[in-house]
Write a protein that holds these residues in place. Structure first.
Motif, PDB file in Angstrom:
ATOM      1  N   ILE A  91       0.961  -1.173   0.014  1.00 10.93           N
ATOM      2  CA  ILE A  91      -0.059   0.096  -0.079  1.00 10.93           C
ATOM      3  C   ILE A  91       0.738   1.255   0.100  1.00 10.93           C
ATOM      4  O   ILE A  91       0.261   2.269   0.225  1.00 10.93           O
ATOM      5  CB  ILE A  91      -1.132  -0.006   1.179  1.00 10.93           C
ATOM      6  CG1 ILE A  91      -0.227  -0.001   2.694  1.00 10.93           C
ATOM      7  CG2 ILE A  91      -2.039  -1.231   1.134  1.00 10.93           C
ATOM      8  CD1 ILE A  91      -1.100   0.368   3.700  1.00 10.93           C
ATOM      9  N   SER A  92       2.216   1.108  -0.313  1.00  8.88           N
ATOM     10  CA  SER A  92       2.834   2.210  -0.274  1.00  8.88           C
ATOM     11  C   SER A  92       2.817   3.048  -1.292  1.00  8.88           C
ATOM     12  O   SER A  92       3.075   2.728  -2.564  1.00  8.88           O
ATOM     13  CB  SER A  92       4.478   1.838   0.125  1.00  8.88           C
ATOM     14  OG  SER A  92       4.875   1.154  -0.878  1.00  8.88           O
ATOM     15  N   PRO A  93       2.553   4.361  -1.258  1.00  7.54           N
ATOM     16  CA  PRO A  93       2.310   5.288  -2.531  1.00  7.54           C
ATOM     17  C   PRO A  93       3.640   5.598  -3.127  1.00  7.54           C
ATOM     18  O   PRO A  93       4.738   5.172  -2.388  1.00  7.54           O
ATOM     19  CB  PRO A  93       1.908   6.526  -1.991  1.00  7.54           C
ATOM     20  CG  PRO A  93       1.264   6.257  -0.415  1.00  7.54           C
ATOM     21  CD  PRO A  93       2.299   4.957  -0.145  1.00  7.54           C
ATOM     22  N   TYR A 100      -3.632  -0.049  -6.804  1.00  5.92           N
ATOM     23  CA  TYR A 100      -4.172  -0.171  -8.119  1.00  5.92           C
ATOM     24  C   TYR A 100      -5.406  -1.367  -8.122  1.00  5.92           C
ATOM     25  O   TYR A 100      -6.310  -1.283  -8.910  1.00  5.92           O
ATOM     26  CB  TYR A 100      -3.104  -0.705  -9.088  1.00  5.92           C
ATOM     27  CG  TYR A 100      -2.185   0.431  -9.572  1.00  5.92           C
ATOM     28  CD1 TYR A 100      -2.571   1.522 -10.360  1.00  5.92           C
ATOM     29  CD2 TYR A 100      -0.890   0.778  -8.789  1.00  5.92           C
ATOM     30  CE1 TYR A 100      -2.029   2.602 -10.642  1.00  5.92           C
ATOM     31  CE2 TYR A 100      -0.144   1.700  -9.220  1.00  5.92           C
ATOM     32  CZ  TYR A 100      -0.620   2.606 -10.016  1.00  5.92           C
ATOM     33  OH  TYR A 100       0.217   3.580 -10.237  1.00  5.92           O
ATOM     34  N   THR A 101      -4.993  -2.127  -7.058  1.00  5.36           N
ATOM     35  CA  THR A 101      -6.301  -3.222  -6.859  1.00  5.36           C
ATOM     36  C   THR A 101      -7.550  -2.624  -6.373  1.00  5.36           C
ATOM     37  O   THR A 101      -8.625  -2.750  -6.863  1.00  5.36           O
ATOM     38  CB  THR A 101      -5.827  -4.330  -6.061  1.00  5.36           C
ATOM     39  OG1 THR A 101      -4.720  -4.980  -6.626  1.00  5.36           O
ATOM     40  CG2 THR A 101      -6.960  -5.459  -5.850  1.00  5.36           C
ATOM     41  N   THR A 111     -10.701   8.914  -7.668  1.00  3.21           N
ATOM     42  CA  THR A 111      -9.345   9.205  -8.297  1.00  3.21           C
ATOM     43  C   THR A 111      -8.396   8.253  -7.557  1.00  3.21           C
ATOM     44  O   THR A 111      -8.376   7.896  -6.211  1.00  3.21           O
ATOM     45  CB  THR A 111      -9.016  10.620  -8.308  1.00  3.21           C
ATOM     46  OG1 THR A 111      -8.810  11.081  -7.007  1.00  3.21           O
ATOM     47  CG2 THR A 111     -10.088  11.416  -8.962  1.00  3.21           C
ATOM     48  N   MET A 112      -7.239   8.029  -8.062  1.00  2.40           N
ATOM     49  CA  MET A 112      -6.180   7.474  -7.561  1.00  2.40           C
ATOM     50  C   MET A 112      -5.620   8.141  -6.181  1.00  2.40           C
ATOM     51  O   MET A 112      -5.020   7.795  -5.135  1.00  2.40           O
ATOM     52  CB  MET A 112      -4.854   7.205  -8.418  1.00  2.40           C
ATOM     53  CG  MET A 112      -3.872   6.319  -7.888  1.00  2.40           C
ATOM     54  SD  MET A 112      -4.626   4.808  -7.682  1.00  2.40           S
ATOM     55  CE  MET A 112      -3.123   3.860  -7.440  1.00  2.40           C
ATOM     56  N   GLY A 113      -5.604   9.644  -6.464  1.00  7.68           N
ATOM     57  CA  GLY A 113      -4.983  10.455  -5.487  1.00  7.68           C
ATOM     58  C   GLY A 113      -6.134  10.438  -3.999  1.00  7.68           C
ATOM     59  O   GLY A 113      -5.399  10.248  -2.895  1.00  7.68           O
ATOM     60  N   ALA A 118      -6.323   8.169   1.397  1.00  7.88           N
ATOM     61  CA  ALA A 118      -7.107   7.040   2.257  1.00  7.88           C
ATOM     62  C   ALA A 118      -6.194   6.219   2.946  1.00  7.88           C
ATOM     63  O   ALA A 118      -6.563   5.458   3.825  1.00  7.88           O
ATOM     64  CB  ALA A 118      -8.293   6.478   1.336  1.00  7.88           C
ATOM     65  N   SER A 119      -5.238   5.613   2.085  1.00  9.44           N
ATOM     66  CA  SER A 119      -4.280   4.525   2.502  1.00  9.44           C
ATOM     67  C   SER A 119      -3.262   5.153   3.538  1.00  9.44           C
ATOM     68  O   SER A 119      -2.733   4.092   4.345  1.00  9.44           O
ATOM     69  CB  SER A 119      -3.731   3.914   1.254  1.00  9.44           C
ATOM     70  OG  SER A 119      -2.761   4.659   0.532  1.00  9.44           O
ATOM     71  N   LEU A 120      -2.994   6.337   3.660  1.00 11.72           N
ATOM     72  CA  LEU A 120      -2.025   6.911   4.283  1.00 11.72           C
ATOM     73  C   LEU A 120      -2.103   6.701   5.894  1.00 11.72           C
ATOM     74  O   LEU A 120      -1.104   6.308   6.259  1.00 11.72           O
ATOM     75  CB  LEU A 120      -1.652   8.534   4.216  1.00 11.72           C
ATOM     76  CG  LEU A 120      -1.047   8.907   2.758  1.00 11.72           C
ATOM     77  CD1 LEU A 120      -1.101  10.237   2.495  1.00 11.72           C
ATOM     78  CD2 LEU A 120       0.172   8.096   2.617  1.00 11.72           C
TER      79      LEU A 120
END
Length: 148
Positions: A91-93, A100-101, A111-113, A118-120
């Protein structure tokens, strides 16, 4: 097929002497063993932004495990740290494969952003968990110790 590939890769590394050379290279640094462990984890984190977890294990574990044995770290504890790191790397940006999954299963207006933001929090908490397991090995070794 993956296990066969790992065995072949390990055999080639052992036959050529690369494992012994890399082990001596890492151990040749006049530093504390914990710094070698941290360098291994940072390497895995960087690799995780571009490579899937199974490929990372195939590439790194034949090299890392002899180093861990030479340093004297517990292999179960190291395995827990590696697994935590593989999840963090996913999950590391900006290129974590699990991001991507997630993009593939959400609605098109996300969006990808948005996904990265949200993953941070999860990224930070998983890094904290990994740091706690490194600082307090009993967290990872308590349950396996109960099996004795």
């Amino acid at each position: 097929m993956i296990i066969t590939g790992v065995k072949a890769f390990s055999a080639i590394l052992s036959y050529t002497g690369a494992i012994e050379g890399l082990t001596q290279l890492f151990l040749g640094f006049a530093t504390e063993p914990i710094y070698i462990l941290i360098a291994m984890q940072v390497t895995l984190l960087i690799m995780g932004t571009f490579i899937d977890p199974i490929s990372m294990m195939v590439i790194t574990l034949p090299i890392y495990m002899p180093i861990i044995h030479q340093i004297g770290f517990n292999p179960v504890w190291f395995g827990v740290i590696i697994l935590l790191n593989l999840e963090v790397a996913g999950i590391s940006p900006p290129y974590g494969l699990l991001l991507y999954t997630m993009k593939g299963v959400v609605s098109p207006d996300v969006t990808m952003g948005d996904i990265i933001r949200a993953s941070l929090p999860f990224f930070g908490l998983m890094l904290l968990a990994m740091a706690l397991v490194i600082a307090f090995p009993a967290l990872a070794l308590w349950l396996p110790g109960m099996m004795r």
